[in-house]
Scaffold this motif. Sequence first.
Motif, mmCIF file in Angstrom:
data_model
loop_
_atom_site.group_PDB
_atom_site.id
_atom_site.type_symbol
_atom_site.label_atom_id
_atom_site.label_comp_id
_atom_site.label_asym_id
_atom_site.label_seq_id
_atom_site.Cartn_x
_atom_site.Cartn_y
_atom_site.Cartn_z
ATOM 1 N N GLY A 85 -61.740 -11.044 4.982
ATOM 2 C CA GLY A 85 -62.845 -11.975 4.742
ATOM 3 C C GLY A 85 -63.563 -11.678 3.442
ATOM 4 N N ARG A 86 -64.895 -11.718 3.523
ATOM 5 C CA ARG A 86 -65.708 -11.500 2.319
ATOM 6 C C ARG A 86 -65.741 -10.033 1.896
ATOM 7 N NH1 ARG A 86 -67.849 -15.403 0.319
ATOM 8 N NH2 ARG A 86 -69.826 -14.793 -0.534
ATOM 9 N N LYS A 87 -65.301 -9.138 2.759
ATOM 10 C CA LYS A 87 -65.320 -7.708 2.438
ATOM 11 C C LYS A 87 -63.959 -7.215 1.945
ATOM 12 C CE LYS A 87 -69.103 -6.590 5.399
ATOM 13 N NZ LYS A 87 -70.008 -5.500 5.368
ATOM 14 N N ARG A 88 -63.079 -8.132 1.657
ATOM 15 C CA ARG A 88 -61.749 -7.758 1.181
ATOM 16 C C ARG A 88 -61.854 -7.143 -0.213
ATOM 17 N NH1 ARG A 88 -56.347 -10.572 2.530
ATOM 18 N NH2 ARG A 88 -54.965 -9.313 1.268
ATOM 19 N N ARG A 89 -61.188 -6.005 -0.390
ATOM 20 C CA ARG A 89 -61.201 -5.307 -1.675
ATOM 21 C C ARG A 89 -59.776 -5.128 -2.166
ATOM 22 N NH1 ARG A 89 -64.713 0.000 -1.159
ATOM 23 N NH2 ARG A 89 -63.593 0.308 -3.105
ATOM 24 N N THR A 90 -59.600 -5.295 -3.464
ATOM 25 C CA THR A 90 -58.302 -5.078 -4.093
ATOM 26 C C THR A 90 -58.396 -3.812 -4.919
ATOM 27 O OG1 THR A 90 -57.871 -7.445 -4.170
ATOM 28 C CG2 THR A 90 -56.571 -6.056 -5.638
ATOM 29 N N LYS A 91 -57.491 -2.879 -4.637
ATOM 30 C CA LYS A 91 -57.437 -1.617 -5.367
ATOM 31 C C LYS A 91 -56.096 -1.539 -6.083
ATOM 32 C CE LYS A 91 -59.483 1.909 -3.545
ATOM 33 N NZ LYS A 91 -59.870 3.051 -2.742
ATOM 34 N N VAL A 92 -56.113 -0.924 -7.261
ATOM 35 C CA VAL A 92 -54.927 -0.885 -8.104
ATOM 36 C C VAL A 92 -54.724 0.536 -8.625
ATOM 37 C CG1 VAL A 92 -53.836 -1.873 -10.155
ATOM 38 C CG2 VAL A 92 -55.484 -3.230 -8.871
ATOM 39 N N ARG A 93 -53.449 0.930 -8.738
ATOM 40 C CA ARG A 93 -53.138 2.215 -9.357
ATOM 41 C C ARG A 93 -51.811 2.119 -10.091
ATOM 42 N NH1 ARG A 93 -49.679 6.354 -7.043
ATOM 43 N NH2 ARG A 93 -48.498 5.422 -5.358
ATOM 44 N N LEU A 94 -51.626 3.000 -11.065
ATOM 45 C CA LEU A 94 -50.337 3.104 -11.742
ATOM 46 C C LEU A 94 -49.352 3.810 -10.829
ATOM 47 C CD1 LEU A 94 -50.961 4.323 -15.425
ATOM 48 C CD2 LEU A 94 -50.068 2.134 -14.683
ATOM 49 N N THR A 95 -48.138 3.334 -10.806
ATOM 50 C CA THR A 95 -47.077 4.065 -10.115
ATOM 51 C C THR A 95 -46.587 5.165 -11.058
ATOM 52 O OG1 THR A 95 -45.358 2.636 -11.003
ATOM 53 C CG2 THR A 95 -46.328 1.999 -8.863
ATOM 54 N N GLN A 96 -45.746 6.051 -10.563
ATOM 55 C CA GLN A 96 -45.179 7.079 -11.439
ATOM 56 C C GLN A 96 -44.366 6.423 -12.557
ATOM 57 O OE1 GLN A 96 -45.976 10.371 -11.477
ATOM 58 N NE2 GLN A 96 -44.919 10.247 -13.439
ATOM 59 N N CYS A 97 -43.660 5.363 -12.211
ATOM 60 C CA CYS A 97 -42.889 4.613 -13.212
ATOM 61 C C CYS A 97 -43.816 4.044 -14.287
ATOM 62 C CB CYS A 97 -42.103 3.498 -12.516
ATOM 63 S SG CYS A 97 -41.161 2.452 -13.631
ATOM 64 N N GLY A 98 -44.947 3.488 -13.877
ATOM 65 C CA GLY A 98 -45.915 2.930 -14.815
ATOM 66 C C GLY A 98 -46.538 4.000 -15.696
ATOM 67 N N ARG A 99 -46.837 5.137 -15.112
ATOM 68 C CA ARG A 99 -47.424 6.245 -15.879
ATOM 69 C C ARG A 99 -46.428 6.761 -16.914
ATOM 70 N NH1 ARG A 99 -52.018 8.581 -14.955
ATOM 71 N NH2 ARG A 99 -52.161 7.685 -12.883
ATOM 72 N N THR A 100 -45.175 6.884 -16.515
ATOM 73 C CA THR A 100 -44.126 7.334 -17.432
ATOM 74 C C THR A 100 -43.932 6.333 -18.571
ATOM 75 O OG1 THR A 100 -43.020 8.545 -15.654
ATOM 76 C CG2 THR A 100 -41.686 7.991 -17.582
ATOM 77 N N ALA A 101 -43.929 5.045 -18.227
ATOM 78 C CA ALA A 101 -43.779 4.003 -19.245
ATOM 79 C C ALA A 101 -44.956 4.025 -20.215
ATOM 80 C CB ALA A 101 -43.659 2.631 -18.589
ATOM 81 N N PHE A 102 -46.171 4.196 -19.705
ATOM 82 C CA PHE A 102 -47.360 4.246 -20.559
ATOM 83 C C PHE A 102 -47.291 5.457 -21.496
ATOM 84 C CE2 PHE A 102 -51.768 5.875 -21.143
ATOM 85 C CZ PHE A 102 -52.209 4.895 -22.003
ATOM 86 N N GLU A 103 -46.970 6.612 -20.962
ATOM 87 C CA GLU A 103 -46.892 7.815 -21.793
ATOM 88 C C GLU A 103 -45.817 7.675 -22.869
ATOM 89 O OE1 GLU A 103 -46.402 10.851 -18.822
ATOM 90 O OE2 GLU A 103 -48.525 10.772 -18.261
ATOM 91 N N GLY A 104 -44.680 7.062 -22.514
ATOM 92 C CA GLY A 104 -43.626 6.827 -23.494
ATOM 93 C C GLY A 104 -44.062 5.846 -24.563
ATOM 94 N N HIS A 105 -44.801 4.816 -24.155
ATOM 95 C CA HIS A 105 -45.276 3.815 -25.106
ATOM 96 C C HIS A 105 -46.288 4.422 -26.077
ATOM 97 C CE1 HIS A 105 -45.759 -0.212 -26.630
ATOM 98 N NE2 HIS A 105 -47.070 -0.114 -26.519
#
Length: 127
Positions: A66-86
Motif C-alpha cells: 500500500g502506501r507504506k511500500r518501499r523500494t530498496k536498491v543495491r549493487l550486485t557483485q556483478c554491478g560492483r565489478t563492472a563499476f570498478e572496471g569502468h
Amino acid sequence: MSTPSGFDELIHPSTRLSVVALLAATEWADFPFIRDSLSLSDSALSKQLHTLEEAGYLEIRKEGGGRKRRTKVRLTQCGRTAFEGHVAALRAIVEGAGATAPRTAEPEPAAAGTAPEQQQHHAEAGR
C-alpha cells in the motif's frame, strides 16, 4: 587510442554512472534517497534502475504494501565489478590523455606598435 579494458557502455551514460557511483558507496539505498540525491524524476530513475537491473547490475527489493511500500536498491557483485572496471578504464583514458597532451606554449610577445594600455585592455576582454 583504443577503448581500455573494463570500459562499460551500459554504465557510461551520466545518469547511470551517477546511480551506480551512489550505490557503490552503500549497501542498500531507498528509492527516494537516490531520486533526491541525483535530482531525477521518479520515471527517469525507474527507467535507469530497470536497465541496470536487466543487466544484472542491481537488485531491487520492494518491501511493505500500500502506501507504506518501499523500494530498496543495491549493487550486485556483478554491478560492483563492472563499476570498478569502468572507473579504472576512465582513469586509464585520462592518464593516457595527460601523457600525450602537448605542453602549454609560452605566451606570444606583444605585437609591435601596440601600446601597453591596449595590451591590458585586450587581456581583460579575453577573460
